[in-house]
Design a protein around this motif. Structure first.
Motif, mmCIF file in Angstrom:
data_model
loop_
_atom_site.group_PDB
_atom_site.id
_atom_site.type_symbol
_atom_site.label_atom_id
_atom_site.label_comp_id
_atom_site.label_asym_id
_atom_site.label_seq_id
_atom_site.Cartn_x
_atom_site.Cartn_y
_atom_site.Cartn_z
ATOM 1 N N CYS A 218 -0.844 -3.943 -7.058
ATOM 2 C CA CYS A 218 0.021 -4.730 -7.942
ATOM 3 C C CYS A 218 -0.756 -4.913 -9.245
ATOM 4 O O CYS A 218 -1.385 -5.948 -9.475
ATOM 5 N N ARG A 219 -0.698 -3.899 -10.076
ATOM 6 C CA ARG A 219 -1.606 -3.855 -11.225
ATOM 7 C C ARG A 219 -0.857 -4.123 -12.533
ATOM 8 O O ARG A 219 0.143 -3.480 -12.836
ATOM 9 N N ASN A 220 -1.379 -5.086 -13.273
ATOM 10 C CA ASN A 220 -0.833 -5.438 -14.587
ATOM 11 C C ASN A 220 0.624 -5.880 -14.506
ATOM 12 O O ASN A 220 1.404 -5.647 -15.423
ATOM 13 N N GLY A 245 -5.939 -6.124 5.437
ATOM 14 C CA GLY A 245 -5.510 -5.243 4.351
ATOM 15 C C GLY A 245 -6.215 -5.549 3.045
ATOM 16 O O GLY A 245 -6.939 -6.542 2.895
ATOM 17 N N PHE A 246 -5.967 -4.674 2.063
ATOM 18 C CA PHE A 246 -6.578 -4.794 0.755
ATOM 19 C C PHE A 246 -5.504 -4.917 -0.327
ATOM 20 O O PHE A 246 -4.405 -4.372 -0.186
ATOM 21 N N LEU A 247 -5.849 -5.610 -1.402
ATOM 22 C CA LEU A 247 -5.015 -5.703 -2.597
ATOM 23 C C LEU A 247 -5.809 -5.190 -3.788
ATOM 24 O O LEU A 247 -6.965 -5.567 -3.980
ATOM 25 N N MET A 248 -5.189 -4.335 -4.602
ATOM 26 C CA MET A 248 -5.797 -3.900 -5.856
ATOM 27 C C MET A 248 -4.987 -4.448 -7.017
ATOM 28 O O MET A 248 -3.782 -4.236 -7.104
ATOM 29 N N LEU A 249 -5.679 -5.154 -7.927
ATOM 30 C CA LEU A 249 -5.066 -5.663 -9.145
ATOM 31 C C LEU A 249 -5.539 -4.840 -10.334
ATOM 32 O O LEU A 249 -6.404 -3.964 -10.207
ATOM 33 N N GLY A 250 -4.986 -5.126 -11.507
ATOM 34 C CA GLY A 250 -5.434 -4.478 -12.725
ATOM 35 C C GLY A 250 -6.819 -4.960 -13.127
ATOM 36 O O GLY A 250 -7.288 -6.012 -12.679
#
Length: 291
Positions: A218-220, A245-250
């Motif tokens: 969920c980036r930017n 689980g993992f979350l990737m942000l901007g």
């Protein structure tokens, strides 16, 4: 002609209602230019006239109504292949191997790209798996891309990109390996598309699948939310993630000070985990805290 404050407020409320995005003062300067196409389509020239049309009953009730056109025109759909490459490179090097190790028995990985725009991020992920297809032979890979905009979801499903779009983030070898050049642009090949799917979805709604996701990107997206809305979005995201689980942000985003549901993943830039999972990992290996 400068729009009245009341008209700006109506547009801001419309955007917030449909997407959760907050149209603050720093973003209002671009509203008129973003809506120029809507102006031309309806034969008007300014925001005040547009607000008058929004109040016309005959303009409501379809997917192509003026409100939908306004909202989609105001969304920032900036994206490109393998965006923020140093951050993206953590996926094949660290994150996907970690997920594979814990899912070895069921051989399935579920990924959700929230706010996927025109699909480049989803297709970048699919290319990672295709480039290591022997490593992932026999695995069930499901990559779901969602966005609040119907328009960009249609583009993502089509998988057809201009020369400019494919050159942003892709090398020549990648272009030739994963795309076919057509008179209309560069068409992504089926061997990439077969593990991807797209649907319209608002991140503030219930998660888009019953299954928990091993990885969420969920980036930017959350940059445009106010604090209460951002907290709600993080709550929704955390509820959709697998326990480990993992979350990737901007690159310019963080969960710190935004939510209690998620914490930074030790030693990983822009990667976050469920709080209990991270605490358990630190208990097993305290050295992670100093990374």
């Amino acid at each position: 002609m400068e729009a009245s404050p009341a008209s700006h407020q109506i547009i801001a409320e419309l955007l917030a209602e449909h997407t959760g995005q907050h149209l603050n003062e720093s973003r209002r300067w671009r509203v008129a230019s973003a809506l120029s196409g809507v102006f031309r389509q309806h034969g008007i020239s300014n925001i005040d006239q547009l607000v008058c049309l929004l109040g016309t009953p005959s303009q409501r009730g379809s997917d192509q109504d003026i409100a939908t056109q306004v909202v989609e025109a105001l969304l920032n759909n900036e994206t490109y292949f393998f965006r923020d490459k140093p951050t993206f490179d953590q996926l094949p090097d660290q994150i996907l191997p970690a997920i594979a190790a814990r899912n070895a028995n069921r051989k399935r990985i579920a990924i959700w790209c929230a706010g996927c725009s025109t699909g480049q991020e989803v297709h970048s992920l699919a290319m990672l798996f295709e480039d290591q297809k022997e490593r992932w032979k026999g695995w069930d890979i499901d990559i779901l891309g969602t966005d609040v905009s119907h328009k960009v979801i249609r583009t993502a499903r089509n998988g057809l990109y201009s020369q400019f779009e494919v050159q942003r983030g892709l090398g020549v070898v990648q272009m030739l390996r994963h795309f076919d050049e057509t008179p209309d642009g560069w068409q992504i090949r089926d061997h990439v598309r077969h593990i991807t799917r797209f649907q319209q979805h608002n991140i503030l709604s219930q998660p888009p699948a019953r299954e928990r996701f091993d990885l969420v990107l969920c980036r930017n997206v959350l940059l445009y939310f106010d604090q209460p809305t951002r907290e709600e979005a993080f709550r929704r995201i955390a509820s959709a993630m697998a326990p480990d689980g993992f979350l990737m942000l901007g690159a310019g985003e963080t969960v710190v000070g935004q939510t209690r549901e998620l914490v930074p993943s030790p030693g990983r830039a822009s990667i976050y985990e469920r709080q209990k999972t991270a605490a358990s990992r630190l208990a097993r290996d305290p050295a992670l805290a100093s990374r």
